[in-house]
Design an enzyme around this catalytic site. Structure first.
Site, PDB file in Angstrom:
ATOM      1  CG  ASP A  49      18.046 -39.156   8.470  1.00 12.48           C
ATOM      2  OD1 ASP A  49      19.038 -39.849   8.612  1.00 12.48           O
ATOM      3  OD2 ASP A  49      17.348 -39.105   7.444  1.00 12.48           O
ATOM      4  CE  LYS A  71      23.483 -38.226   6.516  1.00 10.17           C
ATOM      5  NZ  LYS A  71      22.487 -39.198   6.054  1.00 10.17           N
ATOM      6  CG  ASP A 104      11.582 -43.311  -0.940  1.00  9.09           C
ATOM      7  OD1 ASP A 104      10.789 -44.249  -0.767  1.00  9.09           O
ATOM      8  OD2 ASP A 104      12.651 -43.440  -1.583  1.00  9.09           O
ATOM      9  CG  MET A 183      18.331 -30.903   1.092  1.00  9.86           C
ATOM     10  SD  MET A 183      19.564 -32.204   0.904  1.00  9.86           S
ATOM     11  CE  MET A 183      19.014 -33.001  -0.591  1.00  9.86           C
TER      12      MET A 183
HETATM   13  N1  SAH Z   1      14.443 -38.533   1.784  1.00 13.51           N
HETATM   14  C1  SAH Z   1      13.720 -37.296   1.984  1.00 13.51           C
HETATM   15  C2  SAH Z   1      14.536 -36.083   1.556  1.00 13.51           C
HETATM   16  C3  SAH Z   1      15.783 -35.884   2.384  1.00 13.51           C
HETATM   17  S1  SAH Z   1      16.655 -34.450   1.916  1.00 13.51           S
HETATM   18  C4  SAH Z   1      12.389 -37.352   1.231  1.00 13.51           C
HETATM   19  O1  SAH Z   1      12.174 -38.256   0.422  1.00 13.51           O
HETATM   20  O2  SAH Z   1      11.569 -36.472   1.464  1.00 13.51           O
HETATM   21  C5  SAH Z   1      16.043 -33.279   3.067  1.00 13.51           C
HETATM   22  C6  SAH Z   1      15.165 -32.263   2.399  1.00 13.51           C
HETATM   23  O3  SAH Z   1      13.878 -32.796   2.155  1.00 13.51           O
HETATM   24  C7  SAH Z   1      14.917 -31.018   3.214  1.00 13.51           C
HETATM   25  O4  SAH Z   1      15.994 -30.109   3.136  1.00 13.51           O
HETATM   26  C8  SAH Z   1      13.669 -30.475   2.534  1.00 13.51           C
HETATM   27  O5  SAH Z   1      13.997 -29.852   1.314  1.00 13.51           O
HETATM   28  C9  SAH Z   1      12.917 -31.765   2.212  1.00 13.51           C
HETATM   29  N2  SAH Z   1      11.933 -32.092   3.247  1.00 13.51           N
HETATM   30  C10 SAH Z   1      11.905 -33.172   4.036  1.00 13.51           C
HETATM   31  N3  SAH Z   1      10.818 -33.171   4.841  1.00 13.51           N
HETATM   32  C11 SAH Z   1      10.131 -32.044   4.543  1.00 13.51           C
HETATM   33  C12 SAH Z   1       8.921 -31.461   5.032  1.00 13.51           C
HETATM   34  N4  SAH Z   1       8.189 -32.036   5.992  1.00 13.51           N
HETATM   35  N5  SAH Z   1       8.524 -30.289   4.471  1.00 13.51           N
HETATM   36  C13 SAH Z   1       9.226 -29.708   3.485  1.00 13.51           C
HETATM   37  N6  SAH Z   1      10.383 -30.202   3.005  1.00 13.51           N
HETATM   38  C14 SAH Z   1      10.830 -31.355   3.516  1.00 13.51           C
END
Ligand code: SAH
Length: 264
Positions: A49, A71, A104, A183
């Site tokens: 992604d 994504k 995750d 998000m």
């Molecule tokens: N699978 C991922 C989430 C994917 S959805 C997980 O478990 O973290 C994508 C969203 O995750 C982003 O829009 C944001 O809200 C959050 N996100 C992912 N990485 C981030 C980071 N380093 N700092 C803050 N928000 C994050």
């Protein structure tokens, strides 16, 4: 469990690859699991992604094929069905596929859909968990998601789901609760309105954590009613989390500053 060789067979004798759904964590490469790191360092095909940190992608061997199915919101991304088909096709052709996702794979990562597609096609699939953004952000910002004095419930929701206003979040935020919104930047104004309409005080404290665990992390605080203004004024960029509840008012700013220095 064997982590390096293919397993399963397609057709009479054709070897079949395996799909690894691997969590890459929130950014800092040190937050990869050992299993994820080992798999990345021996990968021949990585399908990733937009959220996966470039420092993590750089750990793949020089000859590995890297395919981005970005994504990140409002950038071009491959439709989910095409991603599923790509994973299955590559595995059926005999190669192992490393499907690398931010955080995750099973927390807002569509990992469930990809696992189902593999299973439906008879392709072996294994999931390697990663540190989800909420957990990484809590640690990096010194912001406990639960605390005996402030919250005994924590919920993760998506701010980008269909029919946001119809989602029932009642009871997920408020006294003794922490609500973490993934998000949620684009819908920040609607989120604040919705929660206030559900009965939450406009003064409820919140933190926005941008780029959690990365060198450019920012932690911004405001009352709930000022969320949309904060996002606009500070030009908060994705990826960011909105964390709502009393736990966000606990970390003294000096502690948050020390936490920030520590990851630089
Ligand atoms: N699978 C991922 C989430 C994917 S959805 C997980 O478990 O973290 C994508 C969203 O995750 C982003 O829009 C944001 O809200 C959050 N996100 C992912 N990485 C981030 C980071 N380093 N700092 C803050 N928000 C994050």
């Amino acid at each position: 469990m064997n982590e390096t060789t293919s397993s399963g067979m397609s057709g009479p004798n054709a070897p079949m690859g395996k799909v690894w759904l691997v969590g890459a964590g929130p950014g800092d490469p040190d937050l990869l699991t050992l299993r994820a790191a080992r798999l990345i360092m021996s990968a021949r095909l990585v399908v990733h992604d937009g959220l996966v940190d470039p420092r993590i992608l750089a750990m793949a061997p020089a000859g590995a094929r890297l395919i981005s199915v970005a994504k990140r919101r409002s950038r071009h991304s491959m439709p989910q069905d095409d991603i599923n088909a790509l994973l299955v096709r590559e595995a059926l052709a005999g190669g192992d596929v490393l499907r690398l996702k931010g955080g995750d794979p099973f927390i807002f990562g569509r990992g469930g859909e990809e696992a189902e597609a593999c299973i439906a096609a008879g392709v072996p699939v294994e999931v390697v968990p990663g540190i989800s953004a909420a957990v990484g952000a809590g640690a990096a910002a010194l912001l406990p998601l639960t605390h005996r004095d402030a919250a005994s419930v924590v919920s993760f929701v998506s701010g980008q789901c269909k029919g946001l206003t119809d989602q029932n979040w009642a009871g997920l935020a408020g006294i003794g609760r922490t609500l973490v919104i993934y998000m949620g930047l684009a819908t920040a104004a609607q989120i604040a309105e919705k929660l206030i309409a559900d009965g939450l005080s406009p003064e409820t404290p919140l933190a926005v954590v941008e780029n959690a665990t990365r060198p450019d992390m920012r932690v911004l605080r405001s009352p709930l009613a000022a969320l949309a203004d904060l996002v606009e004024r500070e030009r908060v960029q994705s990826p960011a989390l909105i964390i709502i509840g009393a736990v966000t008012a606990r970390a003294p700013s000096e502690l948050a500053r020390v936490a920030l220095e520590a990851i630089k």
